[in-house]
Scaffold this motif. Structure first.
Motif: not given
Length: 121
Positions: A33-40, A42-47, A59-62, A90-93
């Motif tokens: 598997t390869m993928g992308w996560y992001r972290q804004a 004050g928030k947790e890292r999310e798929l 994909y995330a619903d958002s 907006t986040a670090v990907y």
């Protein structure tokens, strides 16, 4: 030493587009598997999105309908096309890949260093 190198982040206005790239380098025999996560802040890292070696994407619903993940197995690379960007994107990907370890013959997760995406309103 296997590593993931990301590129393509930056500043874009709301409604704009960006394309992120991630390439795995080093001695690689197989990637699952390869993928992308992001972290804004004050928030947790999310798929955000993932892609299996068989071509199944998730994909995330958002981001459904706005982001598209793709990969080039020959280049050990994964991409994220992001359209209709919103300020809440907006986040670090971070790029993520499950890479076969020649020592254990198990897949282990590896992270990239992250790339900043900023969407202005």
């Amino acid at each position: 030493q296997v590593r993931l190198v990301e590129s393509g982040g930056g500043l874009v206005q709301s409604g704009g587009s960006l394309r992120l790239s991630c390439a795995a380098s080093g001695s690689i025999s197989s990637i699952s598997t390869m993928g992308w996560y992001r972290q804004a802040p004050g928030k947790e890292r999310e798929l955000v999105a993932s892609s299996t070696s068989g071509g199944r994407s998730n994909y995330a619903d958002s981001v459904k309908g706005r982001f598209t993940i793709s990969r080039d197995n020959a280049k050990n690379s994964v991409y994220l096309q992001m359209n209709s960007l919103k300020p809440e994107d907006t986040a670090v990907y971070y790029c993520y890949a499950e890479i076969l370890s020649p020592a254990t013959f198990n897949y282990r997760g590896l992270w990239g260093q992250g790339t900043q995406v900023t969407v202005s309103s």
